[in-house]
Design a protein around this motif. Structure first.
Motif, PDB file in Angstrom:
ATOM      1  N   ALA A 185      13.241  -4.125   1.660  1.00  0.00           N
ATOM      2  CA  ALA A 185      14.318  -3.285   1.135  1.00  0.00           C
ATOM      3  C   ALA A 185      13.780  -2.299   0.097  1.00  0.00           C
ATOM      4  O   ALA A 185      14.153  -1.122   0.085  1.00  0.00           O
ATOM      5  N   LEU A 186      12.902  -2.778  -0.783  1.00  0.00           N
ATOM      6  CA  LEU A 186      12.242  -1.889  -1.748  1.00  0.00           C
ATOM      7  C   LEU A 186      11.530  -0.759  -1.020  1.00  0.00           C
ATOM      8  O   LEU A 186      11.660   0.425  -1.376  1.00  0.00           O
ATOM      9  N   HIS A 187      10.784  -1.108  -0.008  1.00  0.00           N
ATOM     10  CA  HIS A 187      10.043  -0.119   0.776  1.00  0.00           C
ATOM     11  C   HIS A 187      10.997   0.893   1.413  1.00  0.00           C
ATOM     12  O   HIS A 187      10.747   2.107   1.387  1.00  0.00           O
ATOM     13  N   GLY A 188      12.086   0.397   1.993  1.00  0.00           N
ATOM     14  CA  GLY A 188      13.033   1.289   2.649  1.00  0.00           C
ATOM     15  C   GLY A 188      13.661   2.291   1.707  1.00  0.00           C
ATOM     16  O   GLY A 188      14.045   3.395   2.116  1.00  0.00           O
ATOM     17  N   ALA A 189      13.752   1.928   0.422  1.00  0.00           N
ATOM     18  CA  ALA A 189      14.351   2.828  -0.558  1.00  0.00           C
ATOM     19  C   ALA A 189      13.382   3.899  -1.032  1.00  0.00           C
ATOM     20  O   ALA A 189      13.779   5.058  -1.253  1.00  0.00           O
ATOM     21  N   VAL A 190      12.110   3.551  -1.219  1.00  0.00           N
ATOM     22  CA  VAL A 190      11.187   4.488  -1.886  1.00  0.00           C
ATOM     23  C   VAL A 190       9.997   4.889  -1.023  1.00  0.00           C
ATOM     24  O   VAL A 190       9.061   5.510  -1.523  1.00  0.00           O
ATOM     25  N   TRP A 191      10.008   4.586   0.281  1.00  0.00           N
ATOM     26  CA  TRP A 191       8.852   4.881   1.107  1.00  0.00           C
ATOM     27  C   TRP A 191       8.460   6.366   0.976  1.00  0.00           C
ATOM     28  O   TRP A 191       9.300   7.243   0.787  1.00  0.00           O
ATOM     29  N   SER A 192       7.166   6.612   1.109  1.00  0.00           N
ATOM     30  CA  SER A 192       6.674   7.996   1.073  1.00  0.00           C
ATOM     31  C   SER A 192       5.322   8.061   1.754  1.00  0.00           C
ATOM     32  O   SER A 192       4.444   7.251   1.486  1.00  0.00           O
ATOM     33  N   HIS A 250      -0.400  -2.950 -14.225  1.00  0.00           N
ATOM     34  CA  HIS A 250      -0.270  -3.332 -12.825  1.00  0.00           C
ATOM     35  C   HIS A 250       0.139  -2.154 -11.945  1.00  0.00           C
ATOM     36  O   HIS A 250       0.941  -1.305 -12.343  1.00  0.00           O
ATOM     37  N   ASN A 251      -0.429  -2.123 -10.749  1.00  0.00           N
ATOM     38  CA  ASN A 251       0.004  -1.243  -9.674  1.00  0.00           C
ATOM     39  C   ASN A 251       0.642  -2.095  -8.583  1.00  0.00           C
ATOM     40  O   ASN A 251       0.397  -3.289  -8.499  1.00  0.00           O
ATOM     41  N   LEU A 252       1.442  -1.444  -7.755  1.00  0.00           N
ATOM     42  CA  LEU A 252       2.117  -2.140  -6.657  1.00  0.00           C
ATOM     43  C   LEU A 252       1.882  -1.386  -5.363  1.00  0.00           C
ATOM     44  O   LEU A 252       2.082  -0.164  -5.300  1.00  0.00           O
ATOM     45  N   HIS A 253       1.461  -2.124  -4.341  1.00  0.00           N
ATOM     46  CA  HIS A 253       1.399  -1.564  -2.991  1.00  0.00           C
ATOM     47  C   HIS A 253       2.357  -2.362  -2.117  1.00  0.00           C
ATOM     48  O   HIS A 253       2.241  -3.589  -2.009  1.00  0.00           O
ATOM     49  N   SER A 254       3.318  -1.663  -1.521  1.00  0.00           N
ATOM     50  CA  SER A 254       4.282  -2.336  -0.655  1.00  0.00           C
ATOM     51  C   SER A 254       4.524  -1.461   0.567  1.00  0.00           C
ATOM     52  O   SER A 254       5.534  -0.761   0.673  1.00  0.00           O
ATOM     53  N   GLY A 255       3.566  -1.479   1.468  1.00  0.00           N
ATOM     54  CA  GLY A 255       3.646  -0.676   2.678  1.00  0.00           C
ATOM     55  C   GLY A 255       4.514  -1.328   3.733  1.00  0.00           C
ATOM     56  O   GLY A 255       4.842  -2.513   3.673  1.00  0.00           O
ATOM     57  N   PHE A 280      -0.683  -5.656  -7.146  1.00  0.00           N
ATOM     58  CA  PHE A 280       0.101  -6.584  -6.328  1.00  0.00           C
ATOM     59  C   PHE A 280       0.255  -5.933  -4.956  1.00  0.00           C
ATOM     60  O   PHE A 280       0.789  -4.824  -4.842  1.00  0.00           O
ATOM     61  N   ASN A 281      -0.209  -6.623  -3.925  1.00  0.00           N
ATOM     62  CA  ASN A 281      -0.233  -6.093  -2.565  1.00  0.00           C
ATOM     63  C   ASN A 281       0.754  -6.886  -1.714  1.00  0.00           C
ATOM     64  O   ASN A 281       0.466  -8.005  -1.285  1.00  0.00           O
ATOM     65  N   LEU A 282       1.930  -6.323  -1.479  1.00  0.00           N
ATOM     66  CA  LEU A 282       3.038  -7.042  -0.846  1.00  0.00           C
ATOM     67  C   LEU A 282       3.572  -6.193   0.303  1.00  0.00           C
ATOM     68  O   LEU A 282       4.311  -5.236   0.091  1.00  0.00           O
ATOM     69  N   VAL A 306      -2.772 -10.192  -6.441  1.00  0.00           N
ATOM     70  CA  VAL A 306      -1.994 -11.014  -5.515  1.00  0.00           C
ATOM     71  C   VAL A 306      -1.831 -10.251  -4.218  1.00  0.00           C
ATOM     72  O   VAL A 306      -1.500  -9.054  -4.229  1.00  0.00           O
ATOM     73  N   THR A 307      -2.087 -10.908  -3.110  1.00  0.00           N
ATOM     74  CA  THR A 307      -1.750 -10.356  -1.797  1.00  0.00           C
ATOM     75  C   THR A 307      -0.833 -11.334  -1.078  1.00  0.00           C
ATOM     76  O   THR A 307      -1.100 -12.538  -1.036  1.00  0.00           O
ATOM     77  N   MET A 308       0.256 -10.810  -0.542  1.00  0.00           N
ATOM     78  CA  MET A 308       1.130 -11.571   0.352  1.00  0.00           C
ATOM     79  C   MET A 308       1.285 -10.728   1.606  1.00  0.00           C
ATOM     80  O   MET A 308       1.968  -9.710   1.602  1.00  0.00           O
ATOM     81  N   LEU A 309       0.618 -11.143   2.684  1.00  0.00           N
ATOM     82  CA  LEU A 309       0.534 -10.333   3.896  1.00  0.00           C
ATOM     83  C   LEU A 309       0.543 -11.243   5.114  1.00  0.00           C
ATOM     84  O   LEU A 309      -0.376 -12.046   5.301  1.00  0.00           O
ATOM     85  N   TYR A 310       1.590 -11.098   5.955  1.00  0.00           N
ATOM     86  CA  TYR A 310       1.753 -11.958   7.126  1.00  0.00           C
ATOM     87  C   TYR A 310       2.196 -11.105   8.315  1.00  0.00           C
ATOM     88  O   TYR A 310       3.393 -11.077   8.654  1.00  0.00           O
ATOM     89  N   PRO A 311       1.275 -10.363   8.948  1.00  0.00           N
ATOM     90  CA  PRO A 311       1.662  -9.548  10.098  1.00  0.00           C
ATOM     91  C   PRO A 311       2.384 -10.403  11.145  1.00  0.00           C
ATOM     92  O   PRO A 311       1.995 -11.545  11.419  1.00  0.00           O
TER      93      PRO A 311
END
Length: 476
Positions: A185-192, A250-255, A280-282, A306-311
């Protein structure tokens, strides 16, 4: 050995990834997630109303969903304050749509990608390249021979303008809806930024296409979206590279990644993520496979706090196939929580998951996976193999596989091993003339070989060098 491999091996890998540039932005949003920030992003991009509406719905869902907190062994996200993240920084470049000539970029951006080796890789091993800096793609190019066959490789902002019907149908609708999880939901709001790839029926793109995502500024978030549509009988290999320098905040990556694999189509998605230890890689990544479609995920994750990644792959059509090959490396202060999800929703589907993890200096790795075989998915098969390698008694490695089997006529296998580098292994290699450091490097290289052999040689060499760099603390 080719001159290209010589060049890569002679490069100072640490210098290539750890350098920083002063921020030079044309537009910079405020911190946090508010309706005002979302409207500013959409207005700056001159988006159609339908995309703004989707952003605002996603923002509402984000605020209504709790942070994940009840997963067993979940990484600690308490230090992540999304309200302190800058979600949008548009770099100061002359052409908003990106250029197709590296020399047209500002010197500091051109120098960044030169150091990362992207123009060199484009000349030698790629069909097309996209390069994102901060929140926008600044370079995009595709070989003419593929454009003539109808292949589209452009940035997502251009796709919204030029291919609206395809984007409306596929963008965060059935594959990764914002309701999937709070970070979707975060991604859907601010994607770029991000990539849009469309491969027409029966077209095979013979060389990979690559996108590279670079976060340069302190305290920002990067939220690129990748949308790949492979029509019936087509084939494409997409490579993703990511990096960021280390800062004190902190930086955030949420692709977000959505892949649609048509009947008899084949998509490989390879990623080498080398985020900094303040990141933080989420991410949320998912593919949907139609009948006899094939999806392959190949990923290496390291560097982040931190990475949380589950393709995830949904095997929707009969005879569809999925493969996950992953490696995770965690050092001091790092929690790399990765894995895979596969949903067998049709008969005669098959999946293979191979996970490799390395932990050192008190770092933690974890395989977290789910295989679901639905009622009626007769003759489905799955095999899961998790191998962990630890360098000391302070490091940890966990395995959390979940199997949900609702059909009796299936073939299911799972195997997990955890071990330390043994003195006898080191002694054997030393007896063959290697010193202690080189012996450990050889063991690690053999351990990750299933990953590197799936990558083009340029990226296999780079992954090995990145892991050597991460291992230096334990090799002394």
């Amino acid at each position: 050995m080719s001159s290209d491999q010589d060049h890569l091996q002679e490069t100072d890998t640490e210098a290539r990834f750890e350098f920083k540039k002063e921020e030079n932005s044309a537009v910079r949003s405020g911190k946090g997630l508010t309706e005002e920030v979302i409207r500013m992003i959409s207005d700056d991009k001159d988006e159609p109303d339908w995309m703004l509406e989707r952003r605002l719905r996603a923002l509402e869902q984000y605020h209504n969903m709790p942070m994940p907190s009840d997963w067993p062994g979940m990484p600690d996200l308490s230090e992540l304050d999304v309200e302190e993240i800058i979600p949008y920084i548009r770099p100061d470049v002359d052409k908003r749509e990106g250029v197709d000539d590296w020399t047209e970029l500002p010197d500091e951006i051109q120098d960044t990608f030169d150091k990362l080796g992207i123009p060199e890789a484009e000349k030698n091993a790629l069909s097309g390249v996209g390069a994102q800096y901060e929140s926008e793609v600044v370079y995009q190019n595709m070989q003419e021979q593929w454009e003539e066959k109808g292949v589209i490789f452009c940035n997502m902002d251009e796709a919204v303008r030029e291919h609206p019907e395809l984007v409306k149908e596929h963008f965060m609708t059935t594959c990764v809806p914002p309701s999937d999880n709070k970070f979707a939901a975060l991604h859907g709001a601010v994607w770029s930024g991000g990539s849009f790839v469309y491969v027409p029926e029966d077209v095979t793109v013979e060389m990979p296409v690559q996108a590279y995502f670079r976060m340069n500024s302190e305290g920002m978030g990067q939220f690129e979206h990748t949308l790949i549509i492979a029509e019936e009988g087509s084939e494409v290999h997409y490579i993703e590279g990511c990096s960021a320098p280390k800062y004190g905040t902190h930086n955030l990556h949420s692709g977000g990644v959505e892949v649609f694999v048509g009947e008899d189509a084949h998509v490989q998605y390879s990623t080498v993520q080398n985020w900094s230890k303040n990141t933080f890689n989420l991410n949320t990544k998912r593919a949907i496979c139609e009948e006899n479609g094939t999806m392959e995920w190949v990923s290496g994750s390291m560097g982040s706090k931190v990475t949380m990644l589950y393709p995830c792959t949904i095997l929707k059509g009969r005879g569809s196939t999925d493969t996950h090959i992953t490696i995770a490396l965690a050092g001091e202060g790092q929690d790399i929580d990765t894995g895979a999800k596969v949903y067998h929703n049709a008969p005669e589907t098959s999946s293979t998951i191979e996970s490799k993890s390395i932990s050192k200096d008190g770092g933690r790795t974890n395989y977290r996976g789910l295989v679901h075989i639905a009622d009626g998915a007769e003759n489905a098969s799955t095999a899961v193999e998790c191998d962990a390698l630890m360098f000391d008694n302070e490091s940890t490695s966990d395995t959390m596989p979940y199997m949900e089997i609702e059909e009796s006529k299936v073939d299911v296998a799972h195997e997990a091993t955890v071990g330390k580098i043994g003195d006898e292994d080191i002694f054997y290699l030393q007896s063959r003339g290697l010193d202690d450091d080189d012996a450990k490097k050889m063991i690690v290289a053999g351990f990750i070989e299933p990953i590197t052999e799936e990558l083009p040689i340029e990226y296999a060499v780079e992954l090995n060098r990145l892991i050597e760099l991460e291992m230096e603390g334990s090799l002394g």
